[in-house]
Design an enzyme around this catalytic site. Structure first.
Site, PDB file in Angstrom:
ATOM      1  N   SER A  31       0.864  -1.177   0.000  1.00 39.74           N
ATOM      2  CA  SER A  31       0.000   0.000   0.000  1.00 39.74           C
ATOM      3  C   SER A  31       0.898   1.223   0.000  1.00 39.74           C
ATOM      4  O   SER A  31       1.663   1.441   0.938  1.00 39.74           O
ATOM      5  CB  SER A  31      -0.892   0.004   1.242  1.00 39.74           C
ATOM      6  OG  SER A  31      -1.419   1.304   1.417  1.00 39.74           O
TER       7      SER A  31
ATOM      8  N   HIS B 150      -1.394  -1.299  -4.067  1.00 39.19           N
ATOM      9  CA  HIS B 150      -2.666  -0.905  -3.478  1.00 39.19           C
ATOM     10  C   HIS B 150      -2.642   0.611  -3.279  1.00 39.19           C
ATOM     11  O   HIS B 150      -1.752   1.141  -2.611  1.00 39.19           O
ATOM     12  CB  HIS B 150      -2.841  -1.649  -2.153  1.00 39.19           C
ATOM     13  CG  HIS B 150      -4.124  -1.403  -1.456  1.00 39.19           C
ATOM     14  ND1 HIS B 150      -5.266  -2.102  -1.761  1.00 39.19           N
ATOM     15  CD2 HIS B 150      -4.464  -0.538  -0.465  1.00 39.19           C
ATOM     16  CE1 HIS B 150      -6.253  -1.684  -0.972  1.00 39.19           C
ATOM     17  NE2 HIS B 150      -5.791  -0.726  -0.178  1.00 39.19           N
TER      18      HIS B 150
ATOM     19  N   ASP C 160      -4.595   3.844  -1.949  1.00 37.02           N
ATOM     20  CA  ASP C 160      -5.671   4.262  -1.052  1.00 37.02           C
ATOM     21  C   ASP C 160      -6.170   5.654  -1.401  1.00 37.02           C
ATOM     22  O   ASP C 160      -5.441   6.631  -1.266  1.00 37.02           O
ATOM     23  CB  ASP C 160      -5.186   4.231   0.399  1.00 37.02           C
ATOM     24  CG  ASP C 160      -5.032   2.805   0.897  1.00 37.02           C
ATOM     25  OD1 ASP C 160      -6.025   2.062   0.838  1.00 37.02           O
ATOM     26  OD2 ASP C 160      -3.923   2.433   1.322  1.00 37.02           O
TER      27      ASP C 160
ATOM     28  N   MET D  91      -8.735   8.551  -0.496  1.00 41.09           N
ATOM     29  CA  MET D  91      -9.580   9.033   0.612  1.00 41.09           C
ATOM     30  C   MET D  91     -10.002  10.466   0.344  1.00 41.09           C
ATOM     31  O   MET D  91      -9.188  11.275  -0.105  1.00 41.09           O
ATOM     32  CB  MET D  91      -8.795   8.977   1.929  1.00 41.09           C
ATOM     33  CG  MET D  91      -8.170   7.622   2.213  1.00 41.09           C
ATOM     34  SD  MET D  91      -7.384   7.619   3.832  1.00 41.09           S
ATOM     35  CE  MET D  91      -6.521   6.035   3.770  1.00 41.09           C
TER      36      MET D  91
ATOM     37  N   HIS E  76      -8.345   1.512  -3.996  1.00 41.71           N
ATOM     38  CA  HIS E  76      -9.279   1.297  -2.892  1.00 41.71           C
ATOM     39  C   HIS E  76      -9.943   2.639  -2.591  1.00 41.71           C
ATOM     40  O   HIS E  76      -9.326   3.514  -1.994  1.00 41.71           O
ATOM     41  CB  HIS E  76      -8.470   0.756  -1.694  1.00 41.71           C
ATOM     42  CG  HIS E  76      -9.253   0.586  -0.440  1.00 41.71           C
ATOM     43  ND1 HIS E  76      -8.649   0.431   0.801  1.00 41.71           N
ATOM     44  CD2 HIS E  76     -10.589   0.522  -0.217  1.00 41.71           C
ATOM     45  CE1 HIS E  76      -9.587   0.301   1.724  1.00 41.71           C
ATOM     46  NE2 HIS E  76     -10.764   0.350   1.140  1.00 41.71           N
TER      47      HIS E  76
ATOM     48  N   MET F  98     -12.017   4.957  -0.711  1.00 41.75           N
ATOM     49  CA  MET F  98     -12.666   5.266   0.564  1.00 41.75           C
ATOM     50  C   MET F  98     -13.256   6.666   0.435  1.00 41.75           C
ATOM     51  O   MET F  98     -12.733   7.643   0.978  1.00 41.75           O
ATOM     52  CB  MET F  98     -11.644   5.185   1.701  1.00 41.75           C
ATOM     53  CG  MET F  98     -11.244   3.759   2.028  1.00 41.75           C
ATOM     54  SD  MET F  98      -9.675   3.667   2.906  1.00 41.75           S
ATOM     55  CE  MET F  98      -8.548   3.720   1.511  1.00 41.75           C
TER      56      MET F  98
ATOM     57  N   MET G 125     -11.641  -5.196   5.529  1.00 45.28           N
ATOM     58  CA  MET G 125     -10.827  -4.237   6.274  1.00 45.28           C
ATOM     59  C   MET G 125     -10.558  -4.789   7.677  1.00 45.28           C
ATOM     60  O   MET G 125     -11.488  -5.106   8.414  1.00 45.28           O
ATOM     61  CB  MET G 125     -11.542  -2.884   6.377  1.00 45.28           C
ATOM     62  CG  MET G 125     -11.575  -2.089   5.083  1.00 45.28           C
ATOM     63  SD  MET G 125      -9.963  -1.852   4.301  1.00 45.28           S
ATOM     64  CE  MET G 125      -9.099  -0.900   5.571  1.00 45.28           C
TER      65      MET G 125
ATOM     66  N   ASP H 176      -6.744  -5.949   4.407  1.00 48.48           N
ATOM     67  CA  ASP H 176      -6.067  -4.645   4.420  1.00 48.48           C
ATOM     68  C   ASP H 176      -6.122  -4.048   5.816  1.00 48.48           C
ATOM     69  O   ASP H 176      -7.200  -3.796   6.346  1.00 48.48           O
ATOM     70  CB  ASP H 176      -6.783  -3.743   3.399  1.00 48.48           C
ATOM     71  CG  ASP H 176      -6.183  -2.357   3.282  1.00 48.48           C
ATOM     72  OD1 ASP H 176      -5.072  -2.124   3.802  1.00 48.48           O
ATOM     73  OD2 ASP H 176      -6.835  -1.506   2.650  1.00 48.48           O
TER      74      ASP H 176
HETATM   75  C1  DX5 Z   1      -6.231   2.139   5.542  1.00 47.29           C
HETATM   76  C2  DX5 Z   1      -5.813   1.705   4.174  1.00 47.29           C
HETATM   77  C3  DX5 Z   1      -4.721   0.714   4.138  1.00 47.29           C
HETATM   78  C4  DX5 Z   1      -3.435   1.153   4.779  1.00 47.29           C
HETATM   79  C5  DX5 Z   1      -2.860  -0.048   5.450  1.00 47.29           C
HETATM   80  O1  DX5 Z   1      -7.434   2.802   5.454  1.00 47.29           O
HETATM   81  O2  DX5 Z   1      -6.910   1.141   3.485  1.00 47.29           O
HETATM   82  O3  DX5 Z   1      -4.474   0.265   2.817  1.00 47.29           O
HETATM   83  O4  DX5 Z   1      -2.481   1.650   3.888  1.00 47.29           O
HETATM   84  O5  DX5 Z   1      -1.744   0.345   6.148  1.00 47.29           O
HETATM   85  P1  DX5 Z   1      -1.025  -0.654   7.176  1.00 47.29           P
HETATM   86  O6  DX5 Z   1      -0.553  -1.833   6.387  1.00 47.29           O
HETATM   87  O7  DX5 Z   1       0.084   0.185   7.713  1.00 47.29           O
HETATM   88  O8  DX5 Z   1      -2.044  -1.023   8.219  1.00 47.29           O
HETATM   89 ZN    ZN Z   2      -6.528   0.233   1.547  1.00 43.36          ZN
END
Ligand code: DX5
Ligand code: ZN
Length: 216
Positions: free
Chosen positions: A6, A31, A33, A35, A64, A66, A135, A173
């Protein structure tokens, strides 16, 4: 089994070099993220960054989302070069239509649930997706602790997958490190997202190797 770094925990001022480094270890799935500050209390990157990354790597770009309004963003990420687009069930009025729209663009469709959402809520949509993302932390931030309750959800999905001879991938994740990865592997996870365990490690190559060992 696949380890998906990620990039949330990478250094955003030099993303391309960060990607290249983990690609040299063997990473072929990133991956990403996304947001929006509404669905989760944090903001990250959007399609412009995905577009730039697309020109620097052939690896899978797994976005991903969010975000509060993911449906309108599907074409944005398609055009940016995403390979997989994962939406949150909690953000969708019509999950089936959203998944079908991703697939119509020729992309892989994923559906994710937050820790508080029952896994059974996914059941009506399992025939319309390519990936299920469980999650194992509250979405929004990297570096949080793994929630072991998520493993029961994985086990339920494994049963569903067997019963229907489905081919979707089970992804996890949040809070993945060699110990939690091993537990997730035992439960039936196939695709492991790890951010801080790779990018915040003092020895990233060793971190990669240790995680790969754990999911083998
Ligand atoms: C959190 C993200 C994850 C995050 C995971 O909302 O969806 O992808 O990057 O990070 P780690 O592996 O540090 O928990
Ligand atoms: Zn994620």
């Amino acid at each position: 089994m696949r380890l998906a770094p990620s990039i949330l925990s990478a250094d955003f001022s030099k993303l391309a070099t960060e990607l290249e480094e983990v690609e040299s270890f063997g990473a072929d799935w990133f991956h990403v993220d996304v947001m929006d500050g509404h669905f989760v209390p944090n903001m990250t990157i959007g399609p412009v960054v995905v577009n730039s990354l697309r020109s620097r790597t052939r690896a899978v770009l797994d976005c991903h989302l969010m975000v509060k309004d993911p449906v309108k963003m599907i074409p944005w990420f398609v055009n940016a070069g995403a390979d997989v687009i994962t939406l949150h069930l909690e953000a969708l009025d019509n999950p089936q239509a959203a998944l079908e729209s991703i697939r119509k663009f020729g992309k892989k469709a994923g559906l994710s649930i937050k820790p508080s959402t029952p896994v059974e809520n996914l059941e009506p949509f399992l025939g319309f997706l390519d990936l299920v993302l469980i999650m194992s932390v509250e979405p929004g931030f990297g570096g949080q602790g793994f929630m072991p309750e998520s493993l029961a959800k994985v086990k339920w999905l494994v049963q569903q997958k067997r019963a229907t001879a489905a081919s979707w991938i089970i992804q996890i994740d949040g809070g993945i490190n060699p110990t939690t990865a091993m537990a997730a592997r035992a439960a039936g996870v196939e695709n492991f997202v790890a951010g801080s365990a790779i990018f915040s490690a003092s020895d990233r190559k060793k971190a990669w190797k240790d995680l790969m060992e754990a999911i083998r």
